[in-house]
Motif scaffolding. Structure first.
Motif, PDB file in Angstrom:
ATOM      1  N   LYS A  91       0.794  -1.276   0.052  1.00  0.00           N
ATOM      2  CA  LYS A  91       0.137  -0.216  -0.012  1.00  0.00           C
ATOM      3  C   LYS A  91       0.813   1.208  -0.015  1.00  0.00           C
ATOM      4  N   LEU A  92       0.261   2.344  -0.564  1.00  0.00           N
ATOM      5  CA  LEU A  92       0.881   3.574  -0.637  1.00  0.00           C
ATOM      6  C   LEU A  92      -0.038   4.610  -0.402  1.00  0.00           C
ATOM      7  N   GLY A  93       0.099   5.400   0.595  1.00  0.00           N
ATOM      8  CA  GLY A  93      -0.991   6.449   0.930  1.00  0.00           C
ATOM      9  C   GLY A  93      -0.794   7.000   2.101  1.00  0.00           C
ATOM     10  N   ASN A  94      -1.822   7.569   2.722  1.00  0.00           N
ATOM     11  CA  ASN A  94      -1.775   8.178   4.128  1.00  0.00           C
ATOM     12  C   ASN A  94      -1.744   7.269   4.998  1.00  0.00           C
ATOM     13  N   ALA A  95      -1.675   7.683   6.321  1.00  0.00           N
ATOM     14  CA  ALA A  95      -1.320   6.901   7.557  1.00  0.00           C
ATOM     15  C   ALA A  95      -2.476   6.003   7.806  1.00  0.00           C
ATOM     16  N   LEU A  96      -3.699   6.694   7.470  1.00  0.00           N
ATOM     17  CA  LEU A  96      -5.148   5.888   7.959  1.00  0.00           C
ATOM     18  C   LEU A  96      -5.007   4.721   7.142  1.00  0.00           C
ATOM     19  N   PHE A  97      -4.901   4.844   5.642  1.00  0.00           N
ATOM     20  CA  PHE A  97      -5.108   3.875   4.829  1.00  0.00           C
ATOM     21  C   PHE A  97      -4.093   2.688   5.070  1.00  0.00           C
ATOM     22  N   CYS A  98      -2.855   3.171   5.245  1.00  0.00           N
ATOM     23  CA  CYS A  98      -1.702   2.196   5.482  1.00  0.00           C
ATOM     24  C   CYS A  98      -1.702   1.754   6.941  1.00  0.00           C
ATOM     25  N   GLN A  99      -2.754   2.089   7.833  1.00  0.00           N
ATOM     26  CA  GLN A  99      -2.709   1.547   9.125  1.00  0.00           C
ATOM     27  C   GLN A  99      -1.215   1.712   9.943  1.00  0.00           C
ATOM     28  N   VAL A 100      -0.668   3.013   9.782  1.00  0.00           N
ATOM     29  CA  VAL A 100       0.519   3.598  10.408  1.00  0.00           C
ATOM     30  C   VAL A 100       0.137   4.032  11.884  1.00  0.00           C
ATOM     31  N   GLU A 101       0.552   3.036  12.855  1.00  0.00           N
ATOM     32  CA  GLU A 101       0.294   3.651  14.406  1.00  0.00           C
ATOM     33  C   GLU A 101       0.745   4.944  14.758  1.00  0.00           C
ATOM     34  N   THR A 102       2.101   5.353  14.367  1.00  0.00           N
ATOM     35  CA  THR A 102       2.565   6.369  14.978  1.00  0.00           C
ATOM     36  C   THR A 102       3.076   7.487  13.826  1.00  0.00           C
ATOM     37  N   PRO A 103       2.095   8.198  13.101  1.00  0.00           N
ATOM     38  CA  PRO A 103       2.614   8.920  11.815  1.00  0.00           C
ATOM     39  C   PRO A 103       3.492   9.856  12.145  1.00  0.00           C
ATOM     40  N   LEU A 104       4.197  10.259  11.156  1.00  0.00           N
ATOM     41  CA  LEU A 104       5.446  11.429  11.450  1.00  0.00           C
ATOM     42  C   LEU A 104       4.728  12.818  11.679  1.00  0.00           C
ATOM     43  N   LYS A 105       5.453  13.494  12.643  1.00  0.00           N
ATOM     44  CA  LYS A 105       4.724  14.640  12.634  1.00  0.00           C
ATOM     45  C   LYS A 105       5.757  15.618  11.826  1.00  0.00           C
TER      46      LYS A 105
END
Length: 299
Positions: A91-105
């Motif tokens: 997957k390539l996309g936003n944090a919600l779509f890729c299920q990233v728990e700690t997105p970059l600030k």
């Protein structure tokens, strides 16, 4: 009807990427997390982005290297891209779509690359604000028009753009259906104008009271809009509304003059106080006044 609605607009919705911003993305940084190298992550992202028409894809167009065998590619509007690669879902996309728990600030827009449940890379992308975005924002505030930023981007970039332009409301991380829902809720009490350019903006462009698409937008966005800007200058929206207001004023003036003349002259002509040829001359003169008044719009 279009003219009157345009004059009564009291709420403007804006897409962010490619509308308020230039949509000319550049890859600023690639942060890797898995076993893939930076070059491999960038190449995988570039291979995925070739299936997208989103402006973000431009940041990766020159980054393609070795061809990769991707299958079952899906483009998810406002979320990202998904495909099968080496037996895994990437997957390539936003944090919600890729299920990233700690997105970059980050103050820039960030998208993520994952393989299965493993985070492979995060990409920081740069995009500049349009110069005309400030002018359209200032116009809305001066005219007491409420403004809303409606975007699929969930990064901090949305708040940054809204703060720079003093936009009243920010609704981010929404799907095309979510955008449509928020717009329809606003239309229950406001006359709404929507400005957008992407595939994910098509539903709201079609549903808004008045909609405007940029000439650089996707075909489906332009087909869904009421107005297409010939260029990327958002100040033309100001010109459009001001012209509509002047046109409405001219129409009212012409109607008032024509009605007043007929109410005055017709009874006098019927009663014989005005010779017929004078009434005819007066009618022609009245028509010239109406046409001359209308020609003031050419200025």
């Amino acid at each position: 009807m279009f003219l009157e609605t345009l004059c009564k607009i009291n709420h403007m919705f804006f897409d962010k990427t490619g509308t308020l911003t230039q949509g000319d993305f550049s890859l600023l940084k690639c942060i890797t997390y898995g076993s893939y190298s930076e070059a491999e992550c960038i190449n995988l992202a570039a291979q995925l982005e070739q299936y997208s028409e989103h402006p973000i894809a431009q940041a990766f167009h020159q980054q393609q290297q070795a061809h990769l065998n991707l299958s079952a590619v899906k483009n998810m509007p406002s979320q990202g891209l998904q495909a099968q690669y080496q037996g895994h879902v990437v997957k390539l996309g936003n944090a919600l779509f890729c299920q990233v728990e700690t997105p970059l600030k980050s103050g820039e827009q960030v998208i993520y690359l994952t393989q299965g449940s493993q985070l492979l890379a995060a990409f920081e992308l740069g995009d500049k604000l349009r110069e005309s975005a400030t002018e359209i924002s200032d116009y809305c505030h001066n005219e007491k028009i409420e403004t809303t930023l409606l975007t699929g981007d969930i990064s901090l970039k949305s708040e940054e753009v809204a703060e720079l332009l003093h936009i009243n409301h920010v609704i981010k991380g929404v799907t095309p259906q979510g955008k449509l829902h928020h717009l329809q809720q606003a239309q229950k009490k406001d006359k709404v104008l929507m400005v957008g350019d992407g595939i994910n903006d098509a539903p709201v462009l079609a549903a808004a009271h008045i909609s405007v698409a940029l000439a650089t937008g996707t075909d489906i966005a332009k087909n869904s809009a009421d107005v297409i800007l010939l260029g990327e200058d958002l100040q033309k929206i100001i010109t459009l509304r001001q012209l509509a207001q002047k046109t409405r004023t001219i129409i009212k003036q012409n109607l008032a003059w024509a009605l007043g003349y007929n109410l005055l002259i017709m009874p006098l002509a019927i009663l014989g106080y005005v010779p017929p040829y004078i009434a005819v001359i007066g009618m022609s003169f009245s028509s010239l006044i109406v046409v001359s008044n209308s020609l003031r719009l050419l200025k």
